[in-house]
Scaffold this active site. Structure first.
Site, PDB file in Angstrom:
ATOM      1  N   HIS A 183      32.006  58.833 -34.026  1.00 19.32           N
ATOM      2  CA  HIS A 183      32.333  58.905 -35.449  1.00 19.32           C
ATOM      3  C   HIS A 183      33.849  59.001 -35.602  1.00 19.32           C
ATOM      4  CE1 HIS A 183      32.397  60.180 -39.626  1.00 19.32           C
ATOM      5  NE2 HIS A 183      31.076  60.102 -39.712  1.00 19.32           N
ATOM      6  N   THR A 232      26.522  56.330 -43.986  1.00 18.01           N
ATOM      7  CA  THR A 232      25.341  56.621 -43.183  1.00 18.01           C
ATOM      8  C   THR A 232      24.107  56.873 -44.046  1.00 18.01           C
ATOM      9  OG1 THR A 232      26.653  57.555 -41.380  1.00 18.01           O
ATOM     10  CG2 THR A 232      24.348  58.216 -41.483  1.00 18.01           C
ATOM     11  N   GLU A 238      25.827  55.805 -34.256  1.00 18.23           N
ATOM     12  CA  GLU A 238      26.848  56.100 -35.261  1.00 18.23           C
ATOM     13  C   GLU A 238      28.054  55.160 -35.155  1.00 18.23           C
ATOM     14  OE1 GLU A 238      28.971  57.370 -38.247  1.00 18.23           O
ATOM     15  OE2 GLU A 238      26.984  58.224 -37.880  1.00 18.23           O
ATOM     16  N   ASP A 242      24.656  52.022 -37.842  1.00 16.09           N
ATOM     17  CA  ASP A 242      24.528  52.331 -39.267  1.00 16.09           C
ATOM     18  C   ASP A 242      25.596  51.671 -40.128  1.00 16.09           C
ATOM     19  OD1 ASP A 242      26.511  53.988 -38.186  1.00 16.09           O
ATOM     20  OD2 ASP A 242      26.062  55.653 -39.528  1.00 16.09           O
ATOM     21  N   HIS A 243      26.830  51.583 -39.616  1.00  9.50           N
ATOM     22  CA  HIS A 243      27.902  50.941 -40.405  1.00  9.50           C
ATOM     23  C   HIS A 243      29.079  50.654 -39.493  1.00  9.50           C
ATOM     24  CE1 HIS A 243      30.003  54.815 -40.387  1.00  9.50           C
ATOM     25  NE2 HIS A 243      28.890  55.382 -40.834  1.00  9.50           N
TER      26      HIS A 243
END
Length: 689
Positions: A422, A305, A261, A481-482
């Site tokens: 996150h 995501t 994440e 993911d990013h």
């Protein structure tokens, strides 16, 4: 006393009084239902206030329709509307209990999912208290029958009825404005239906969902088979063959996808105060049996995501606006990795995630993707202190996942979604094992702490895989993911990277995220090929020996010797080994210098790359918004039928047990029908006695 009597007479003997009673009853019961029957995750005074008031405006608007009629008809119209709204509330209580989500137009219309899945067990999931939502309707009907309410036969002045409806509209607008201020992008990004309900209310959600569905249906209705042919023609023309040297080297191996994440590439080998932030991932990254990519970019848009997952499973881009998985994951036809691997290679597929199953519409989209099992938060023990931000802390998540992982029939395709790293990167003190950075940016400085915690969790999982013997038969894929640090933190980013400045070009290059494939015996090394998340599935299929030549996909194997190396960003920007485009300006990728006074040849190259990017994004959008894969019938692939899937815990675990007994090749079975839970060691302070 006289004032109380006057108020009582007004409430019982006038139409406006009756309207007020009905609206207030409905308002109160809806709010009580929100807080007792749903788990909306309300945090902070603003969300609590909006949850309290949001049933009122739509109740006024809808029940107020009865004010335009006269006599007894006016009263019964208000009662009927109240009953219908109560029925809608009741239906959502039952659906939410089963699926942790709200009824939507697409749910009701597609594949009979509501009747097939909910109807079979409706008696079992209904509680006596659910019927209390009809109590006010019963009371009102009895009060009318026993003439406590006197029918006011006079027609209400039109301007009063219009004034009430106008006030309701103003209140709806005010509610929406306050919601958007507290949660920007609420209606455009569509994170989770829970968000719409807790901010705007269940009735507003129904309207919002209906409008979105109508818009989608209008676009889909215009789409036809010729649109698909255009896509097929482009993909066939630009197909890149996989690398034969790596083709099938992981054939029939388990695939474990570890979702890192918000994890950016710069964290690899990064040190803070002389301490490695991610020592376990660094070791994996540089291992001889790991293929690591150092020019791999995230390509997400507003869907964040969910866009990464869409690309990972389908090699199709997310949308320019909103989340494709949220908006189209329920209704569209997909040709996804779990379904392909299940049908062509006998894989068992599963997702494990310590967060809410409804977030990003996962509980519905995964059915469309063909995942056999989805194990969200409801499958995990969630004691006080276990949950942080968006789910169970990673160490606790991995620890509790073993009891599911060890029972999966092999080969399996398993995705594990971590969440501790996150935004806003908060971590309780007892789990902090590295100092914060000191940029002075509160959003950024906690990032190394949560990343370090994630890395520790990965280390514990890798130790388990070795000790249990799973590593020998598993291809482990790790991907970010990013971005974790957005483009709004240039100053802090420059400090982290020890740079004098940080501009938009730097931020574009900052979109690198990790991609690693690890397997004992794999010919590894650091691969410098430029690529993005759209290329993950073709690369994975290259390693697994899955033929993807006839598939609708926009990516290419990053192992291919002639990979195009054009990394499209969702906004039309791009990165290639030679040129990059950001916000309309072109740069030389290696130097970061702006392209000024380009030659005719350079102009043609830039125009060609831009045209490729625009074409692929446009065609991908047409595949999703037109639901074009419903027209596609490739050999050897059967359409996924959503009604065949359920992720209800009791049913899923029963089905898993039956599948394990049939296959007799799970980790648990091969370990002499004994658990491997003791092989997982964690230093999570929450588990210490």
């Amino acid at each position: 006393m006289g004032r109380l009597k006057a108020s009582y007479n007004w409430l019982t003997k006038t139409k406006l009084g009756f309207f007020t009673v009905v609206v207030v009853f409905f308002w109160v019961k809806t709010y009580l239902t929100y807080i007792t029957k749903f788990n909306l995750g309300v945090v902070g005074p603003m969300q609590k206030f909006l949850l309290l008031i949001n049933p009122l405006p739509t109740a006024m608007l809808l029940i107020g329709i009865g004010l335009f009629f006269k006599g007894r008809k006016s009263y019964w119209i208000m009662v009927i509307i109240d009953f219908l709204l109560s029925l809608w509330l009741f239906s959502n209580i039952l659906y939410y209990r089963e699926f942790s989500d709200f009824l939507s137009t697409s749910i009701i219309k597609t594949s009979g999912s509501t009747s097939d899945n909910l109807g079979k067990s409706i008696a079992g999931i209904t509680k006596g208290t659910d019927f209390l939502v009809f109590l006010d309707v019963v009371i009102i009907v009895l009060l009318i029958a026993f003439k406590v309410f006197k029918i006011d036969v006079r027609r209400l002045k039109l301007k009063i009825s219009l004034l009430i409806e106008g006030l309701a509209v103003v209140l709806i607008g005010t509610n929406l404005t306050m919601a958007q201020k507290d949660r920007p992008g609420l209606l455009t990004r569509t994170f989770d239906n829970n968000y719409i309900v807790k901010y705007l209310g269940l009735n507003s959600f129904a309207v919002y969902d209906g409008v979105k569905t109508a818009q989608s249906n209008a676009i889909m209705a215009k789409a036809n088979h010729s649109d698909l042919k255009t896509v097929q023609s482009y993909i066939k023309k630009n197909y890149i063959a996989p690398n034969p040297e790596y083709y099938g080297v992981a054939k029939n191996k388990n695939v474990l996808v570890i979702h890192l994440e918000s994890f950016q590439q710069f964290l690899i080998d990064y040190k803070w105060h002389g301490k490695e932030v991610t020592p376990n991932l660094n070791k994996l990254y540089h291992a001889n049996d790991t293929i690591s990519f150092d020019n791999f970019f995230n390509q997400v848009g507003q869907g964040k995501t969910s866009d990464a997952e869409m690309m990972l499973e389908n090699s199709i881009f997310g949308l320019q606006s909103g989340s494709a998985m949220s908006s189209y994951g329920t209704s569209n036809t997909f040709e996804s990795a779990p379904a392909i691997l299940g049908q062509q290679a006998g894989y068992t597929s599963a997702v494990m995630h310590g967060g809410a199953g409804s977030f990003w519409n996962r509980d519905n989209a995964y059915k469309s993707f063909g995942y056999d099992y989805f194990m969200p938060l409801s499958y995990y023990q969630n004691k006080k202190g276990y949950y942080l931000g968006y789910g169970i802390k990673d160490k606790l998540f991995f620890d509790q996942s073993i009891k599911y992982m060890e029972h999966l029939p092999q080969p399996f395709y398993l995705k594990m979604i971590t969440v501790t790293n996150h935004y806003p990167y908060d971590l309780d003190k007892k789990n902090q094992s590295i100092d914060k950075t000191d940029t002075g940016d509160k959003t950024v400085d906690g990032y190394v702490q949560t990343a370090h915690y994630l890395d520790e969790a990965i280390g514990e999982l890798m130790s388990y895989l070795k000790k249990s013997g799973l590593e020998k038969n598993t291809l482990i894929m790790l991907y970010g993911d990013h971005y974790g640090i957005s483009g709004n933190h240039h100053k802090a980013s420059a400090q982290l990277l020890n740079k004098d400045s940080f501009n938009n070009f730097d931020n574009l290059q900052f979109q690198r995220v990790p991609l690693m494939f690890h397997m004992p015996g794999l010919k590894g090394g650091i691969n410098h090929t430029y690529g993005g998340e759209i290329d993950v599935r073709p690369t994975l299929f290259n390693l697994l020996g899955i033929n993807d030549q006839n598939m609708i996909q926009f990516g290419h194997s990053l192992l291919a010797k002639n990979a195009p190396q054009i990394v499209a960003q969702r906004n039309g920007d791009f990165i290639t080994p030679k040129y990059s485009k950001v916000e309309g300006s072109y740069y030389y990728t290696k130097s970061g210098k702006r392209v000024t006074h380009p030659s005719k040849k350079v102009k043609a190259q830039l125009a060609s790359i831009s045209n490729t990017v625009t074409t692929e994004l446009s065609l991908s959008d047409r595949v999703i918004t037109g639901n074009l894969l419903r027209f596609y019938k490739p050999n050897g692939f059967k359409y996924v039928k959503r009604k065949n899937y359920t992720y209800k815990k009791a049913d899923s675990l029963k089905r898993l047990k039956k599948a394990e007994k049939k296959s007799k090749n799970s980790v648990w079975y091969k370990n002499g029908k004994k658990s491997t839970q003791s092989d997982f060691k964690t230093d999570a302070p929450e588990l210490k006695k």
